[in-house]
Design a protein around this motif. Structure first.
Motif, short mmCIF file in Angstrom:
data_model
loop_
_atom_site.label_atom_id
_atom_site.label_comp_id
_atom_site.label_asym_id
_atom_site.label_seq_id
_atom_site.Cartn_x
_atom_site.Cartn_y
_atom_site.Cartn_z
N PHE A 167 -24.12 -25.96 42.06
CA PHE A 167 -24.98 -27.10 41.72
C PHE A 167 -24.97 -27.30 40.22
CE2 PHE A 167 -29.21 -28.74 40.46
CZ PHE A 167 -29.21 -29.94 41.18
N VAL A 168 -24.95 -28.57 39.80
CA VAL A 168 -25.04 -28.93 38.38
C VAL A 168 -26.07 -30.03 38.23
CG1 VAL A 168 -23.80 -29.88 36.39
CG2 VAL A 168 -22.61 -28.33 37.96
N GLU A 169 -27.02 -29.83 37.31
CA GLU A 169 -28.02 -30.85 37.00
C GLU A 169 -27.73 -31.37 35.60
OE1 GLU A 169 -32.73 -31.02 35.99
OE2 GLU A 169 -32.12 -29.70 37.63
N LEU A 170 -27.51 -32.66 35.49
CA LEU A 170 -27.13 -33.27 34.22
C LEU A 170 -28.28 -34.10 33.65
CD1 LEU A 170 -23.57 -34.41 35.32
CD2 LEU A 170 -24.13 -32.48 33.83
N PRO A 171 -28.27 -34.32 32.33
CA PRO A 171 -29.33 -35.13 31.72
C PRO A 171 -29.11 -36.62 31.94
CG PRO A 171 -27.75 -34.52 30.06
CD PRO A 171 -27.32 -33.82 31.34
N GLU A 172 -30.18 -37.37 31.71
CA GLU A 172 -30.11 -38.83 31.79
C GLU A 172 -29.33 -39.37 30.60
OE1 GLU A 172 -32.27 -41.12 33.76
OE2 GLU A 172 -32.57 -39.41 35.09
N GLU A 173 -28.56 -40.42 30.84
CA GLU A 173 -27.89 -41.09 29.73
C GLU A 173 -28.95 -41.73 28.84
OE1 GLU A 173 -24.76 -43.60 31.27
OE2 GLU A 173 -23.94 -41.93 32.42
N GLY A 174 -28.73 -41.68 27.53
CA GLY A 174 -29.68 -42.22 26.57
C GLY A 174 -30.67 -41.18 26.07
N ALA A 213 -28.47 -29.20 30.29
CA ALA A 213 -28.08 -29.25 31.71
C ALA A 213 -28.40 -27.90 32.34
CB ALA A 213 -26.60 -29.56 31.84
N VAL A 214 -28.31 -27.85 33.67
CA VAL A 214 -28.50 -26.60 34.40
C VAL A 214 -27.31 -26.41 35.32
CG1 VAL A 214 -29.96 -25.35 36.05
CG2 VAL A 214 -31.02 -26.85 34.33
N SER A 272 -28.31 -21.05 35.19
CA SER A 272 -28.15 -20.88 33.76
C SER A 272 -28.32 -22.23 33.06
CB SER A 272 -26.75 -20.32 33.47
OG SER A 272 -26.61 -19.99 32.12
N ASP A 273 -28.99 -22.21 31.93
CA ASP A 273 -29.15 -23.43 31.14
C ASP A 273 -27.93 -23.65 30.26
OD1 ASP A 273 -31.72 -23.89 32.14
OD2 ASP A 273 -32.66 -22.74 30.53
N VAL A 274 -27.61 -24.91 30.05
CA VAL A 274 -26.59 -25.30 29.08
C VAL A 274 -27.35 -25.97 27.96
CG1 VAL A 274 -24.56 -26.75 28.67
CG2 VAL A 274 -24.87 -25.62 30.90
N TYR A 275 -27.13 -25.50 26.74
CA TYR A 275 -27.89 -25.99 25.58
C TYR A 275 -27.09 -27.00 24.78
CZ TYR A 275 -30.68 -21.96 26.83
OH TYR A 275 -31.43 -21.07 27.54
N ALA A 276 -27.80 -27.92 24.15
CA ALA A 276 -27.14 -28.89 23.28
C ALA A 276 -26.59 -28.16 22.05
CB ALA A 276 -28.13 -29.97 22.85
N PRO A 277 -25.28 -28.18 21.87
CA PRO A 277 -24.69 -27.48 20.73
C PRO A 277 -24.89 -28.23 19.40
CG PRO A 277 -22.98 -28.50 22.05
CD PRO A 277 -24.28 -28.73 22.76
N VAL A 278 -25.17 -29.51 19.51
CA VAL A 278 -25.47 -30.35 18.34
C VAL A 278 -26.56 -31.34 18.74
CG1 VAL A 278 -23.18 -30.23 17.25
CG2 VAL A 278 -23.64 -32.01 18.93
N SER A 279 -27.24 -31.87 17.75
CA SER A 279 -28.22 -32.92 18.01
C SER A 279 -27.49 -34.23 18.28
CB SER A 279 -29.15 -33.10 16.80
OG SER A 279 -29.89 -31.91 16.59
N GLU A 311 -12.89 -26.16 30.91
CA GLU A 311 -12.69 -26.73 29.58
C GLU A 311 -11.85 -28.00 29.63
OE1 GLU A 311 -12.08 -23.83 26.41
OE2 GLU A 311 -12.87 -22.27 27.72
N GLY A 312 -11.89 -28.66 30.79
CA GLY A 312 -11.16 -29.91 30.97
C GLY A 312 -11.99 -30.90 31.74
N LYS A 313 -11.67 -31.07 33.05
CA LYS A 313 -12.34 -32.06 33.89
C LYS A 313 -13.83 -31.78 34.08
CE LYS A 313 -8.29 -33.23 36.63
NZ LYS A 313 -7.63 -33.05 37.92
N ALA A 314 -14.27 -30.55 33.83
CA ALA A 314 -15.67 -30.18 34.09
C ALA A 314 -16.56 -30.33 32.86
CB ALA A 314 -15.75 -28.76 34.63
N TRP A 315 -16.26 -31.29 31.99
CA TRP A 315 -17.17 -31.56 30.88
C TRP A 315 -18.50 -32.04 31.46
CZ3 TRP A 315 -18.83 -36.63 30.45
CH2 TRP A 315 -18.06 -37.59 31.11
N PHE A 316 -19.58 -31.76 30.72
CA PHE A 316 -20.91 -32.10 31.20
C PHE A 316 -21.39 -33.44 30.66
CE2 PHE A 316 -20.53 -28.00 32.66
CZ PHE A 316 -21.66 -27.51 33.27
#
Length: 123
Positions: A36-43, A53-54, A62-69, A91-96
């Motif tokens: 399962f992948v939970e993605l943020p809202e656009e904007g 993301a989760v 596991s949480d995925v953290y924003a690497p940059v603002s 590191e290809g098609k699975a970008w978040f």
């Protein structure tokens, strides 16, 4: 195109003012089979270090953290229907997300590929 890495195992591919963000192969291996992948809202506006993301696997969530603002320009909705892509091509098609970078100086503190490889070797 420049690719940078974080100690939290996110990768960032930078083109102009846009950062494409995902998790590394190392992170995908540690998670096991992603279900399962939970993605943020656009904007959405995210600061560096915010939960972005989760990712849930058969082992853990596991949480995925924003690497940059930045501002989320696009979320990879294909992951929601095919979360196993994270294991198949992390590191290809699975970008978040793709983000508009609001503070490019934050990229300076991130690791390049060689530094990340050395970092993982010590784990």
């Amino acid at each position: 195109m420049t690719v940078k890495y974080t100690e939290d195992h996110e990768w960032v591919s930078v083109e102009g003012d846009t950062a494409t963000v995902g998790i590394t192969s190392y992170a995908a291996e540690q998670l096991g089979d992603v279900v399962f992948v939970e993605l943020p809202e656009e904007g959405r506006n995210s600061n560096k270090g915010d939960e972005l993301a989760v990712v849930e696997s058969v082992k853990a969530a596991s949480d995925v953290y924003a690497p940059v603002s930045g501002i989320v320009k696009e979320a990879n909705s294909e992951l929601e229907g095919a979360p196993e892509t994270v294991n198949q091509d992390p590191e290809g098609k699975a970008w978040f997300v793709k983000m508009l970078i609001t503070d490019p100086t934050q990229l300076d503190a991130m690791m390049d590929a060689d530094a990340y490889k050395a970092f993982c070797a010590d784990l």
